[in-house]
Motif scaffolding. Structure first.
Motif, short mmCIF file in Angstrom:
data_model
loop_
_atom_site.label_atom_id
_atom_site.label_comp_id
_atom_site.label_asym_id
_atom_site.label_seq_id
_atom_site.Cartn_x
_atom_site.Cartn_y
_atom_site.Cartn_z
N ALA A 16 -35.67 22.86 53.56
CA ALA A 16 -35.94 21.93 54.44
C ALA A 16 -34.67 20.60 53.84
N GLY A 17 -34.56 20.71 53.27
CA GLY A 17 -34.07 19.48 52.92
C GLY A 17 -32.82 19.41 53.56
N ALA A 18 -32.12 21.12 52.64
CA ALA A 18 -30.67 21.15 53.42
C ALA A 18 -30.73 21.32 55.02
N LEU A 19 -31.93 21.55 55.38
CA LEU A 19 -31.72 21.59 57.01
C LEU A 19 -31.60 20.17 57.71
N ARG A 20 -32.23 19.39 56.86
CA ARG A 20 -33.24 18.10 57.75
C ARG A 20 -31.08 17.37 57.37
N LEU A 21 -30.34 17.70 56.32
CA LEU A 21 -29.36 16.91 56.31
C LEU A 21 -28.44 18.01 56.97
N ALA A 22 -28.26 18.39 57.87
CA ALA A 22 -27.50 19.09 58.81
C ALA A 22 -27.77 18.21 60.11
N PHE A 23 -29.15 17.74 59.91
CA PHE A 23 -29.26 16.75 61.22
C PHE A 23 -29.34 15.44 60.36
N LEU A 24 -28.39 15.22 60.22
CA LEU A 24 -27.68 14.17 59.73
C LEU A 24 -29.16 12.74 59.46
N ASP A 25 -30.08 14.06 58.03
CA ASP A 25 -31.16 12.81 57.98
C ASP A 25 -31.40 13.01 56.76
N LYS A 26 -30.29 11.13 55.91
CA LYS A 26 -30.21 11.09 54.72
C LYS A 26 -31.29 11.07 54.21
N THR A 27 -32.40 11.00 54.28
CA THR A 27 -33.56 10.52 53.55
C THR A 27 -33.93 12.17 52.28
N ALA A 28 -33.19 12.91 53.05
CA ALA A 28 -33.67 14.68 52.52
C ALA A 28 -33.12 15.24 51.66
N ALA A 29 -32.59 13.97 51.02
CA ALA A 29 -31.93 13.79 49.32
C ALA A 29 -32.20 14.62 48.74
N ASP A 30 -33.65 13.68 48.94
CA ASP A 30 -34.64 13.04 47.55
C ASP A 30 -35.30 14.39 47.80
N ARG A 31 -35.70 15.55 48.97
CA ARG A 31 -36.24 17.33 48.30
C ARG A 31 -35.63 17.98 47.38
N PHE A 32 -34.69 17.63 46.94
CA PHE A 32 -33.15 18.63 46.15
C PHE A 32 -33.96 17.93 44.16
N PRO A 33 -34.09 19.07 43.25
CA PRO A 33 -34.85 18.63 42.14
C PRO A 33 -33.69 17.97 41.19
N ALA A 34 -34.10 16.45 40.41
CA ALA A 34 -33.42 15.98 39.66
C ALA A 34 -32.65 16.57 38.50
N ASP A 35 -33.37 17.02 38.12
CA ASP A 35 -33.15 17.78 36.78
C ASP A 35 -32.16 18.71 36.37
N ARG A 36 -31.65 19.34 35.29
CA ARG A 36 -30.52 20.44 35.08
C ARG A 36 -31.09 21.72 35.21
N ALA A 37 -32.89 21.53 34.95
CA ALA A 37 -33.70 22.86 35.03
C ALA A 37 -33.63 23.18 36.54
N GLY A 38 -33.66 22.60 37.06
CA GLY A 38 -33.32 22.19 38.93
C GLY A 38 -32.47 23.06 39.12
N ALA A 39 -31.34 22.49 38.55
CA ALA A 39 -29.73 22.81 39.47
C ALA A 39 -29.36 23.69 38.71
N LEU A 40 -30.21 24.59 37.86
CA LEU A 40 -29.92 26.04 37.41
C LEU A 40 -30.62 26.91 38.66
N ARG A 41 -31.90 26.98 38.26
CA ARG A 41 -32.61 27.63 39.82
C ARG A 41 -32.31 27.39 40.91
#
Length: 203
Positions: A10-35
């Protein structure tokens, strides 16, 4: 896991519509990055389909007035395996360089979120690009129209990646464009050094 997948897409889709606030939807830890590398389950088959569209649909796109170039055809399995290997190596090499750059900038904490954002936004980009590429290679459209579709989707993809990087890193367009150019260069090198030799014509 499924909740995180849904939030990330959902965050990636909202960024496609230029919603910069959607960046907060992605995990901010290394475990989330690996997932987020679970996105490869979608990306790798999608990239194989995109390559198949480009090479084997029977309607290559050439510039107006040019003759189609004769390229040696290799077995489909060999072509797909070389594509996936080059993509994986290029992606990992790019992320390693990005981690070093962010560390040198004192911004290493944002690296996991950038990895997750780029992985999941790649899925959204593929969903947009694949059907348009298939349409361009059907032979139903004039060559100028097909070329326009190919180039517009290519540059949109670059813009989208830059926007994702800009939203997550909190930087300006020049810095974001620099990260995209690094990605393009790394990908081209990986394909030249890995896929090129593997795509040599058999026998």
């Amino acid at each position: 896991m499924m909740g995180e997948l849904g939030r990330s897409l959902a965050g990636a889709l909202r960024l496609a519509f230029l919603d910069k606030t959607a960046a907060d939807r992605f995990p901010a830890d290394r475990a989330g990055a690996l997932r987020s590398f679970w996105a490869m389950l979608i990306l790798l088959p999608g990239l194989a389909a995109l390559d198949t569209v480009d090479r084997w649909m029977g309607h290559p796109i050439v510039l107006v007035g040019e003759a189609p170039t004769s390229t040696p055809m290799v077995p489909l399995t060999q072509a797909i395996l070389s594509l996936l290997l080059a993509y994986i190596i290029g992606t990992l090499a790019y992320f390693l360089m990005v981690e070093r750059l962010l560390h040198l900038q004192g911004n290493a904490a944002v690296f996991p979120r950038l990895v997750a954002g780029l992985n999941w936004s790649g899925v959204v980009a593929l969903i947009v690009v694949l059907p348009l590429a298939a349409l361009a290679h059907t032979g139903w459209l004039s060559t100028p129209m097909a070329l326009a579709i190919v180039w517009v989707t290519y540059f949109w993809n670059l813009f989208y990646e830059a926007y994702v990087a800009r939203a997550i890193l909190g930087t300006g367009w020049i810095t974001a464009a620099g990260f995209v150019m690094l990605d393009v260069i790394t990908t081209e090198l990986a394909f030249a050094l890995v896929r090129g030799p593997l795509m040599a014509a058999v026998g």
